[in-house]
Design a protein around this motif. Structure first.
Motif, PDB file in Angstrom:
ATOM      1  N   ALA A 124       0.844  -1.115  -0.233  1.00  0.00           N
ATOM      2  CA  ALA A 124      -0.112   0.465   0.197  1.00  0.00           C
ATOM      3  C   ALA A 124       1.068   1.584   0.023  1.00  0.00           C
ATOM      4  CB  ALA A 124      -1.176   0.217   1.102  1.00  0.00           C
ATOM      5  N   THR A 125       0.498   2.260  -0.577  1.00  0.00           N
ATOM      6  CA  THR A 125       1.440   3.666  -0.693  1.00  0.00           C
ATOM      7  C   THR A 125       0.200   4.881  -1.237  1.00  0.00           C
ATOM      8  OG1 THR A 125       3.271   4.703  -1.962  1.00  0.00           O
ATOM      9  CG2 THR A 125       1.880   3.054  -2.936  1.00  0.00           C
ATOM     10  N   VAL A 126       0.677   5.763  -1.067  1.00  0.00           N
ATOM     11  CA  VAL A 126       0.381   7.097  -2.020  1.00  0.00           C
ATOM     12  C   VAL A 126       0.954   7.136  -3.136  1.00  0.00           C
ATOM     13  CG1 VAL A 126      -0.211   9.836  -1.650  1.00  0.00           C
ATOM     14  CG2 VAL A 126      -0.382   7.916   0.278  1.00  0.00           C
ATOM     15  N   ARG A 127       0.123   7.867  -4.218  1.00  0.00           N
ATOM     16  CA  ARG A 127       0.623   7.067  -5.975  1.00  0.00           C
ATOM     17  C   ARG A 127       2.275   8.095  -5.407  1.00  0.00           C
ATOM     18  NH1 ARG A 127      -0.599   7.092 -10.950  1.00  0.00           N
ATOM     19  NH2 ARG A 127       0.941   8.186 -12.441  1.00  0.00           N
ATOM     20  N   ALA A 128       2.628   7.741  -5.913  1.00  0.00           N
ATOM     21  CA  ALA A 128       4.612   7.860  -6.543  1.00  0.00           C
ATOM     22  C   ALA A 128       5.180   8.230  -5.047  1.00  0.00           C
ATOM     23  CB  ALA A 128       4.878   9.107  -6.995  1.00  0.00           C
ATOM     24  N   TRP A 132       8.633   4.144  -1.494  1.00  0.00           N
ATOM     25  CA  TRP A 132       7.772   3.199  -2.463  1.00  0.00           C
ATOM     26  C   TRP A 132       8.714   3.570  -4.227  1.00  0.00           C
ATOM     27  CZ3 TRP A 132       7.727  -1.084  -3.915  1.00  0.00           C
ATOM     28  CH2 TRP A 132       6.819  -2.409  -4.892  1.00  0.00           C
ATOM     29  N   VAL A 133       9.380   4.535  -4.324  1.00  0.00           N
ATOM     30  CA  VAL A 133       9.807   4.237  -5.519  1.00  0.00           C
ATOM     31  C   VAL A 133      10.928   3.491  -5.066  1.00  0.00           C
ATOM     32  CG1 VAL A 133      10.557   6.118  -7.180  1.00  0.00           C
ATOM     33  CG2 VAL A 133       8.402   5.799  -6.555  1.00  0.00           C
ATOM     34  N   GLY A 143      17.975  -8.266  -7.892  1.00  0.00           N
ATOM     35  CA  GLY A 143      17.128  -9.058  -8.651  1.00  0.00           C
ATOM     36  C   GLY A 143      15.501  -9.599  -7.959  1.00  0.00           C
ATOM     37  N   ILE A 144      15.173  -8.957  -7.493  1.00  0.00           N
ATOM     38  CA  ILE A 144      13.668  -9.536  -7.003  1.00  0.00           C
ATOM     39  C   ILE A 144      12.404  -9.064  -8.462  1.00  0.00           C
ATOM     40  CG2 ILE A 144      11.438  -8.517  -5.626  1.00  0.00           C
ATOM     41  CD1 ILE A 144      13.988  -9.835  -4.270  1.00  0.00           C
ATOM     42  N   ASP A 145      11.635  -9.493  -8.558  1.00  0.00           N
ATOM     43  CA  ASP A 145      10.909  -9.105  -9.444  1.00  0.00           C
ATOM     44  C   ASP A 145      10.314  -8.571  -9.772  1.00  0.00           C
ATOM     45  OD1 ASP A 145       8.894  -9.531 -11.536  1.00  0.00           O
ATOM     46  OD2 ASP A 145       8.602 -11.439 -11.212  1.00  0.00           O
ATOM     47  N   VAL A 146       9.489  -7.089  -9.535  1.00  0.00           N
ATOM     48  CA  VAL A 146       8.623  -6.171  -8.813  1.00  0.00           C
ATOM     49  C   VAL A 146       7.820  -5.823  -9.671  1.00  0.00           C
ATOM     50  CG1 VAL A 146      10.550  -4.356  -8.145  1.00  0.00           C
ATOM     51  CG2 VAL A 146      10.201  -3.906 -10.316  1.00  0.00           C
ATOM     52  N   ASP A 286      10.658   4.814 -14.699  1.00  0.00           N
ATOM     53  CA  ASP A 286      10.803   3.066 -14.913  1.00  0.00           C
ATOM     54  C   ASP A 286       9.552   2.441 -13.917  1.00  0.00           C
ATOM     55  OD1 ASP A 286      12.895   0.642 -15.455  1.00  0.00           O
ATOM     56  OD2 ASP A 286      12.834   0.194 -13.268  1.00  0.00           O
ATOM     57  N   SER A 287       9.210   3.024 -13.118  1.00  0.00           N
ATOM     58  CA  SER A 287       8.044   2.577 -12.494  1.00  0.00           C
ATOM     59  C   SER A 287       6.701   3.403 -13.042  1.00  0.00           C
ATOM     60  CB  SER A 287       7.921   3.315 -10.971  1.00  0.00           C
ATOM     61  OG  SER A 287       8.675   3.092 -10.176  1.00  0.00           O
ATOM     62  N   GLY A 288       6.544   3.453 -14.054  1.00  0.00           N
ATOM     63  CA  GLY A 288       5.341   3.648 -15.096  1.00  0.00           C
ATOM     64  C   GLY A 288       4.741   4.946 -14.285  1.00  0.00           C
ATOM     65  N   TYR A 289       5.250   6.018 -13.922  1.00  0.00           N
ATOM     66  CA  TYR A 289       4.626   6.734 -13.599  1.00  0.00           C
ATOM     67  C   TYR A 289       4.076   7.913 -14.691  1.00  0.00           C
ATOM     68  CZ  TYR A 289       4.591   4.993  -8.748  1.00  0.00           C
ATOM     69  OH  TYR A 289       3.610   3.577  -7.265  1.00  0.00           O
ATOM     70  N   TYR A 290       5.622   7.971 -15.433  1.00  0.00           N
ATOM     71  CA  TYR A 290       5.514   8.944 -15.953  1.00  0.00           C
ATOM     72  C   TYR A 290       5.904   8.260 -17.855  1.00  0.00           C
ATOM     73  CZ  TYR A 290       6.394  12.311 -12.759  1.00  0.00           C
ATOM     74  OH  TYR A 290       6.262  13.547 -11.162  1.00  0.00           O
ATOM     75  N   ASP A 291       5.004   9.172 -18.912  1.00  0.00           N
ATOM     76  CA  ASP A 291       4.892   7.943 -20.154  1.00  0.00           C
ATOM     77  C   ASP A 291       6.745   8.382 -20.575  1.00  0.00           C
ATOM     78  OD1 ASP A 291       2.683   6.568 -19.582  1.00  0.00           O
ATOM     79  OD2 ASP A 291       1.932   8.497 -20.228  1.00  0.00           O
TER      80      ASP A 291
END
Length: 333
Positions: A124-128, A132-133, A143-146, A286-291
């Motif tokens: 659980a996290t607040v966006r971005a 968490w980032v 090497g964890i499958d994030v 990389d986390s997908g927050y920006y295109d």
């Protein structure tokens, strides 16, 4: 005719900078201390504090050139959000580093000390949120499958804690001050994120390009005063007085302030850390927050900070704090 004495001087105009604050918070402690200690007045700059509700309100005012606020010093994600969406903002100085935590219920702490157990869980996290980032980036490097981790985005820090408490998420990611606050409902810290990535960038100070260019001299004086406050803050003999003042200012208890500023891993730092900001933005992409990527080098300017640091170091050549900060600047920028 008016007789003017040969030794008379034209009084220098004192510029005003308006700094945005959220009532009750002390993340911008160095700015608050610089004001309390009279350093702004001594350096010849007037700093006024404008109360705002949150980062979007402050950054909207700055971006649209409204006169009630010039500088915002809390958070980094909102700054980058505005920049990514076209606002011509300039990050020029730091506020804090680290300051995030991974939380769980007490019975799960030992399980999640092992990062291999993170695969496939819900967090659980607040966006971005930076906790968490930064953690996601670290886990990926281990090497964890994030991509197997399910992300439950909620709208507030308290709802992060509640999701973990109710079992809706195995782990939560929070700013340290909130993680500590929710101990009373049965939430504990698994890791301080600074243990995983020491001195990762957190809050930065940001202004508009117009203010940065038109008030560069005032910003340098502002930064010199902040550097003096930094030197004051890191002297142990000043700790009790700092805690007392900031508790009175914020309405928080002295215990809370002492834990926040001197016990937990929230590191006050003024260094802009250009390299760290760019690395952090890349982690957001990389986390997908920006295109699309943005050329952040156009939105980070270290000139004001470097000029201020050089000036105070020249003024106090034997001050070890400022010598250390010059080395930090060389490494980070």
């Amino acid at each position: 005719p008016v007789n003017v004495s040969d030794n008379s001087q034209v009084e220098e105009k004192v510029e005003t900078l308006k700094f945005g604050v959220v009532p009750g918070t002390i993340r911008t402690a160095l700015v608050l201390l610089a004001d309390e200690l009279g350093f702004y007045e001594e350096e010849g700059v007037n700093v006024e504090f404008t109360e705002v509700a949150d980062a979007p309100s402050a950054l909207t005012a700055i971006s649209t050139g409204k006169s009630e606020i010039d500088i915002w010093g809390t958070g980094i994600v909102p700054n980058l959000n505005f920049i990514a969406n076209g606002s011509d903002l300039v990050i020029f100085e730091g506020t804090a580093a680290e300051g995030g935590a991974i939380i769980a219920t007490p019975e799960n702490v030992d399980i999640y000390k092992d990062f291999t157990n993170y695969e496939g869980i819900t967090i659980a996290t607040v966006r971005a949120d930076s906790a968490w980032v930064v953690s996601r980036n670290y886990l990926k490097e281990q090497g964890i499958d994030v991509d197997s981790i399910k992300v439950l985005e909620v709208d507030s820090q308290v709802n992060v804690a509640e999701a973990v408490k109710k079992g809706e998420a195995s782990l939560g990611f929070l700013p340290t001050e909130f993680a500590s606050k929710y101990h009373e409902i049965g939430i504990v810290v698994v890791y301080e994120v600074g243990e995983l990535d020491p001195l990762y960038v957190c809050c930065r100070q940001v202004t508009s390009r117009q203010v940065y260019e038109e008030k560069a001299d005032a910003l340098e004086k502002f930064t010199i005063a902040n550097l003096r406050a930094y030197d004051f803050y890191y002297k142990e003999e000043n700790r009790a007085g700092i805690v007392k003042y900031l508790a009175e200012y914020s309405g928080q208890t002295e215990e809370y302030v002492d834990n926040y500023l001197f016990v937990n891993r929230t590191v006050l730092t003024l260094d802009p850390n250009k390299n760290g900001v760019i690395e952090y933005y890349d982690a957001l992409v990389d986390s997908g927050y920006y295109d699309a990527e943005v050329d952040l080098t156009k939105h980070i300017d270290t000139t004001v900070y470097k000029n201020a640091l050089d000036a105070i170091a020249k003024r106090e050549p034997d001050n070890e704090t400022f010598k250390e900060l010059q080395e930090v600047y060389r490494n980070n920028n």
